[in-house]
Design an enzyme around this catalytic site. Structure first.
Site, PDB file in Angstrom:
ATOM      1  N   SER A 147      69.422  18.085  42.916  1.00  0.00           N
ATOM      2  CA  SER A 147      70.458  18.726  44.087  1.00  0.00           C
ATOM      3  C   SER A 147      70.572  17.338  44.813  1.00  0.00           C
ATOM      4  CB  SER A 147      69.507  19.550  44.976  1.00  0.00           C
ATOM      5  OG  SER A 147      70.016  19.693  46.166  1.00  0.00           O
ATOM      6  N   TYR A 160      62.057  22.363  49.731  1.00  0.00           N
ATOM      7  CA  TYR A 160      63.232  22.070  48.712  1.00  0.00           C
ATOM      8  C   TYR A 160      63.496  20.677  48.804  1.00  0.00           C
ATOM      9  CZ  TYR A 160      67.795  23.212  46.460  1.00  0.00           C
ATOM     10  OH  TYR A 160      68.734  23.098  45.429  1.00  0.00           O
ATOM     11  N   LYS A 164      62.752  18.697  45.136  1.00  0.00           N
ATOM     12  CA  LYS A 164      63.985  18.114  44.463  1.00  0.00           C
ATOM     13  C   LYS A 164      63.993  16.701  44.399  1.00  0.00           C
ATOM     14  CE  LYS A 164      66.234  21.994  43.610  1.00  0.00           C
ATOM     15  NZ  LYS A 164      66.629  22.318  42.337  1.00  0.00           N
TER      16      LYS A 164
HETATM   17  N1  NAD Z   1      73.930  26.541  44.795  1.00  0.00           N
HETATM   18  C1  NAD Z   1      73.731  25.163  45.467  1.00  0.00           C
HETATM   19  O1  NAD Z   1      74.484  24.924  46.432  1.00  0.00           O
HETATM   20  C2  NAD Z   1      72.982  24.365  44.823  1.00  0.00           C
HETATM   21  C3  NAD Z   1      73.180  22.981  45.129  1.00  0.00           C
HETATM   22  C4  NAD Z   1      72.153  21.975  44.833  1.00  0.00           C
HETATM   23  C5  NAD Z   1      71.405  22.256  43.732  1.00  0.00           C
HETATM   24  N2  NAD Z   1      71.182  23.631  43.092  1.00  0.00           N
HETATM   25  C6  NAD Z   1      70.532  23.927  42.340  1.00  0.00           C
HETATM   26  O2  NAD Z   1      71.133  24.614  41.049  1.00  0.00           O
HETATM   27  C7  NAD Z   1      70.120  25.522  40.259  1.00  0.00           C
HETATM   28  C8  NAD Z   1      70.745  26.628  40.043  1.00  0.00           C
HETATM   29  O3  NAD Z   1      70.843  27.565  41.234  1.00  0.00           O
HETATM   30  P1  NAD Z   1      72.082  28.339  41.643  1.00  0.00           P
HETATM   31  O4  NAD Z   1      72.911  27.494  42.857  1.00  0.00           O
HETATM   32  O5  NAD Z   1      72.818  28.572  40.321  1.00  0.00           O
HETATM   33  O6  NAD Z   1      71.421  29.659  42.152  1.00  0.00           O
HETATM   34  P2  NAD Z   1      71.059  31.008  41.632  1.00  0.00           P
HETATM   35  O7  NAD Z   1      70.049  31.640  42.609  1.00  0.00           O
HETATM   36  O8  NAD Z   1      72.241  31.848  41.420  1.00  0.00           O
HETATM   37  O9  NAD Z   1      70.225  30.862  40.105  1.00  0.00           O
HETATM   38  C9  NAD Z   1      69.046  30.319  40.242  1.00  0.00           C
HETATM   39  C10 NAD Z   1      68.379  31.322  39.022  1.00  0.00           C
HETATM   40  O10 NAD Z   1      67.113  31.016  38.665  1.00  0.00           O
HETATM   41  C11 NAD Z   1      66.415  32.095  38.657  1.00  0.00           C
HETATM   42  N3  NAD Z   1      64.969  31.713  38.858  1.00  0.00           N
HETATM   43  C12 NAD Z   1      64.458  31.760  39.936  1.00  0.00           C
HETATM   44  N4  NAD Z   1      62.902  31.478  39.837  1.00  0.00           N
HETATM   45  C13 NAD Z   1      63.012  31.247  38.433  1.00  0.00           C
HETATM   46  C14 NAD Z   1      61.803  31.015  37.761  1.00  0.00           C
HETATM   47  N5  NAD Z   1      60.565  30.883  38.212  1.00  0.00           N
HETATM   48  N6  NAD Z   1      61.766  31.025  36.342  1.00  0.00           N
HETATM   49  C15 NAD Z   1      63.157  31.382  35.875  1.00  0.00           C
HETATM   50  N7  NAD Z   1      64.182  31.706  36.329  1.00  0.00           N
HETATM   51  C16 NAD Z   1      64.212  31.541  37.812  1.00  0.00           C
HETATM   52  C17 NAD Z   1      66.768  33.144  39.302  1.00  0.00           C
HETATM   53  O11 NAD Z   1      66.574  34.476  39.085  1.00  0.00           O
HETATM   54  C18 NAD Z   1      68.589  32.729  39.516  1.00  0.00           C
HETATM   55  O12 NAD Z   1      69.139  33.652  38.457  1.00  0.00           O
HETATM   56  C19 NAD Z   1      68.764  25.360  41.254  1.00  0.00           C
HETATM   57  O13 NAD Z   1      67.722  24.588  40.616  1.00  0.00           O
HETATM   58  C20 NAD Z   1      69.247  25.036  42.599  1.00  0.00           C
HETATM   59  O14 NAD Z   1      68.238  24.339  43.592  1.00  0.00           O
HETATM   60  C21 NAD Z   1      72.065  24.472  43.812  1.00  0.00           C
END
Ligand code: NAD
Length: 279
Positions: A147, A160, A164
């Site tokens: 992130s 977080y 991260k």
């Molecule tokens: N959405 C944002 O703004 C953003 C920004 C920077 C980074 N990210 C990162 O992107 C990645 C994906 O997140 P997203 O934004 O698509 O959110 P999201 O919540 O749509 O997807 C995350 C998925 O991970 C699954 N999950 C959670 N804990 C888990 C575990 N222990 N084992 C297996 N699956 C698990 C959840 O069920 C979910 O389907 C994450 O690592 C998040 O930190 C997101």
């Protein structure tokens, strides 16, 4: 299949994507499939994962779902076994599952354990199982979804921010240590992406911390579509580029941080005070 001549080609590559029931993970799986790969998708939410697998596969037998916790050694072994059995040796691993919260100093050890397990140690455990084989064969690719919070900080969430930063540090270490032995590494560092994590995950607990965390992300720049982020990620992997910053301003923020840390902290304090007043 996509017809864009600029699209990266992953024909017959075998990929695993964690956290792929929705959000960025499902978009990565979709983009990989369009680029010709065969994909094992995994997620803690088994029902949603099965639905996503059905939608993505559409009878093509190019998707296999393995439900479970991405930070479990046993589940990682199951993902690798399923990929090998159905498609062949794993070429790419996308360590994408992640969680966010609105944690401050009051975060319990259990909250810290969860964040560090999912956002960092899941990556370490997957690399531990895959990298020795990749070194032996002289190829393999690890993609870490970290992130912008791993390069800068996540206002409103201590767990977080730290987990991260750990993910970025581990990806860098992996690239430095194994890059010369054929192992590619990329590290995805977006700001806001339109997913459940941003919409509701960050703000799901701990009073106003989560609301502040969400406002910090949405006020700092554009909120991108997951598929846009996935496409940029695959383009970077095809070029074997380490750092993926779909929000261009993240690079500028990181440069400012490194060139004058105290000034950057003062600026972040001012930004934080505007957010705490507004939520
Ligand atoms: N959405 C944002 O703004 C953003 C920004 C920077 C980074 N990210 C990162 O992107 C990645 C994906 O997140 P997203 O934004 O698509 O959110 P999201 O919540 O749509 O997807 C995350 C998925 O991970 C699954 N999950 C959670 N804990 C888990 C575990 N222990 N084992 C297996 N699956 C698990 C959840 O069920 C979910 O389907 C994450 O690592 C998040 O930190 C997101």
């Amino acid at each position: 299949m996509t017809t864009d001549p600029q699209s990266p080609d992953f024909t017959d590559k075998v990929a695993i994507v964690t956290g792929a029931a929705g959000g960025i993970g499902a978009a990565l799986a979709e983009a990989l499939l369009e680029a010709g790969a065969r994909v094992v998708i995994s997620d803690l939410d088994g029902d949603r994962l099965a639905e996503t697998a059905g939608r993505l596969d559409g009878g093509s037998s190019t998707v296999v779902a393995v439900a479970g916790d991405a930070s479990s050694d046993e589940v990682i072994a199951q993902m690798i076994a399923a990929a090998t059995e159905h498609f062949g040796p794993v070429d790419l691993f996308f360590a994408n599952a992640g969680i966010g919260d609105g944690s401050g100093l009051a975060a319990t050890d259990a909250q810290w354990d969860l964040a560090l397990n999912v956002n960092l140690l899941a990556h370490v455990r997957a690399a531990r199982q895959l990298v020795p084989g990749w070194v032996e064969r002289g190829s393999g690719y690890f993609v870490s979804t970290a992130s912008a919070a791993g390069l800068l900080t996540q206002i409103g969430s201590a767990t977080y921010t730290v987990s991260k930063h750990g993910a970025v540090g581990f990806a860098e270490w992996l690239a430095v240590t194994y890059g010369a032995q054929g192992v590619g590494v990329s590290c995805l560092c977006p700001m806001g992406v339109d997913t459940d994590l941003l919409r509701s995950g960050m703000s799901s607990n701990e009073g106003s911390g989560g609301a502040v965390a969400k406002a910090a992300v949405t006020n700092a720049g554009a909120v991108l579509a997951p598929r846009d982020v996935a496409d940029q990620t695959l383009a970077a992997v095809a070029e074997r580029r380490f750092l993926i910053t779909p929000h261009a301003e993240v690079l500028e923020f990181a440069r400012r941080k490194l060139s004058d840390h105290d000034r950057w902290i003062a600026g972040m304090q001012r930004f934080q005070s505007t957010l705490t007043e507004s939520v």
